[in-house]
Motif scaffolding. Structure first.
Motif, short mmCIF file in Angstrom:
data_model
loop_
_atom_site.label_atom_id
_atom_site.label_comp_id
_atom_site.label_asym_id
_atom_site.label_seq_id
_atom_site.Cartn_x
_atom_site.Cartn_y
_atom_site.Cartn_z
N UNK A 129 -12.38 -22.62 5.07
CA UNK A 129 -13.46 -22.44 5.42
C UNK A 129 -14.47 -22.99 4.20
N UNK A 130 -15.90 -23.44 4.41
CA UNK A 130 -16.51 -24.02 3.19
C UNK A 130 -16.61 -22.70 2.21
N UNK A 131 -17.03 -21.46 2.99
CA UNK A 131 -17.41 -20.46 1.84
C UNK A 131 -16.19 -19.51 1.50
N UNK A 132 -14.82 -20.01 1.59
CA UNK A 132 -13.82 -19.05 1.55
C UNK A 132 -13.85 -18.61 0.11
N UNK A 133 -14.10 -19.34 -0.83
CA UNK A 133 -14.06 -18.85 -2.21
C UNK A 133 -15.31 -17.79 -2.55
N UNK A 136 -13.96 -14.58 -0.97
CA UNK A 136 -13.04 -13.94 -1.61
C UNK A 136 -13.66 -13.06 -3.05
N UNK A 137 -14.52 -13.64 -3.52
CA UNK A 137 -15.28 -13.11 -4.67
C UNK A 137 -16.23 -11.96 -4.24
N UNK A 138 -16.77 -12.37 -3.17
CA UNK A 138 -17.55 -11.04 -2.48
C UNK A 138 -16.67 -9.90 -2.36
N UNK A 139 -15.35 -10.20 -1.64
CA UNK A 139 -14.67 -9.09 -1.51
C UNK A 139 -14.29 -8.40 -2.70
N UNK A 140 -13.98 -9.12 -3.75
CA UNK A 140 -13.51 -8.51 -5.07
C UNK A 140 -14.55 -7.87 -5.91
N UNK A 141 -15.99 -7.93 -5.57
CA UNK A 141 -17.04 -7.49 -6.49
C UNK A 141 -17.43 -6.30 -5.59
N UNK A 142 -17.15 -5.16 -6.38
CA UNK A 142 -17.31 -3.86 -5.75
C UNK A 142 -18.77 -3.37 -5.67
N UNK A 143 -19.81 -4.07 -6.38
CA UNK A 143 -21.02 -3.92 -6.64
C UNK A 143 -21.84 -4.74 -5.38
N UNK A 147 -24.02 -10.19 1.46
CA UNK A 147 -23.16 -11.27 1.41
C UNK A 147 -23.93 -12.66 1.35
N UNK A 148 -24.98 -12.55 2.05
CA UNK A 148 -25.88 -13.78 2.06
C UNK A 148 -26.52 -14.06 0.63
N UNK A 149 -27.09 -12.89 0.15
CA UNK A 149 -27.61 -12.92 -1.40
C UNK A 149 -26.64 -13.35 -2.21
N UNK A 151 -23.57 -15.01 -1.58
CA UNK A 151 -23.26 -16.34 -1.48
C UNK A 151 -24.08 -17.37 -2.06
N UNK A 152 -25.36 -17.10 -1.83
CA UNK A 152 -26.42 -18.02 -2.47
C UNK A 152 -26.14 -18.22 -4.01
N UNK A 153 -26.08 -17.00 -4.57
CA UNK A 153 -25.94 -17.00 -6.18
C UNK A 153 -24.64 -17.49 -6.30
N UNK A 154 -23.77 -17.20 -5.71
CA UNK A 154 -22.32 -17.70 -6.19
C UNK A 154 -22.14 -19.30 -6.01
N UNK A 155 -22.89 -19.87 -5.01
CA UNK A 155 -22.93 -21.43 -4.84
C UNK A 155 -23.59 -22.07 -5.93
#
Length: 172
Positions: A129-133, A136-143, A147-149, A151-155
């Motif tokens: 999936x396009x947003x798979x990375x 995964x990063x969201x799941x690893x970040x406990x803080x 998700x939407x915010x 994902x935008x920052x991560x991209x």
């Protein structure tokens, strides 16, 4: 004299053609003679095979794998025979049912990958999936909580890192 010489050459040509025909026919005859033992052997083998089928010697002796008889051949292989063999080869430890589920998944995956390679098509089992990375990063970040915010920052950060790497690579 010239007419006699010409007549003699024609006669020699006719004799030569006749001899060539005889040699060709003789070659075919010899070829046929050489084929007779082979034809006899093939006939004997065919008759022997037919006798074995007629006597019932060529029928299956029983069912393989202990399952029910399968079709006209009398041979049946259990559906999970390959998984059982793999389970035994892996040491046979743990639950066979759990092993079978994993084995079938991996076998299906491998077959799909081979078919995709053979036919030059994409393997849907390998699709990412396009947003798979980002997931995964969201799941690893406990803080992280939204998700939407995230994902935008991560991209944005991923694009910046990639463009910085490209600039550094191009400047060399």
């Amino acid at each position: 004299k010239a007419a006699a010489l010409l007549a003699r050459r024609r006669a020699m040509a006719e004799v030569k053609a006749f001899m060539v025909d005889i040699i060709v026919d003789l070659g075919k005859f010899i070829e046929g003679l050489l084929a007779l033992p082979l034809i006899g052997a093939m006939t004997a083998i065919t008759q022997q095979r037919e006798a074995l089928y007629a006597s019932g010697a060529m029928k299956a002796k029983g069912v393989v794998g202990g399952g029910s008889s399968g079709g006209a051949s009398g041979v049946a292989i259990e559906y999970d025979a390959a998984a059982r063999l793999a389970f035994k080869a892996a040491g046979g430890k743990g639950s066979f049912d759990a092993f079978k589920v994993q084995y079938e998944y991996e076998s299906s995956f491998m077959c799909a990958a081979k078919a995709a390679k053979r036919f030059g098509t994409g393997n849907k089992m390998l699709a990412i999936e396009y947003d798979a990375a980002a997931r995964l990063a969201f799941a690893a970040d406990s803080s992280a909580t939204d998700y939407a915010a995230f994902k935008e920052k991560y991209e944005k950060e991923a694009v910046k890192v990639a463009s910085d790497k490209k600039k550094a690579r191009d400047s060399k």
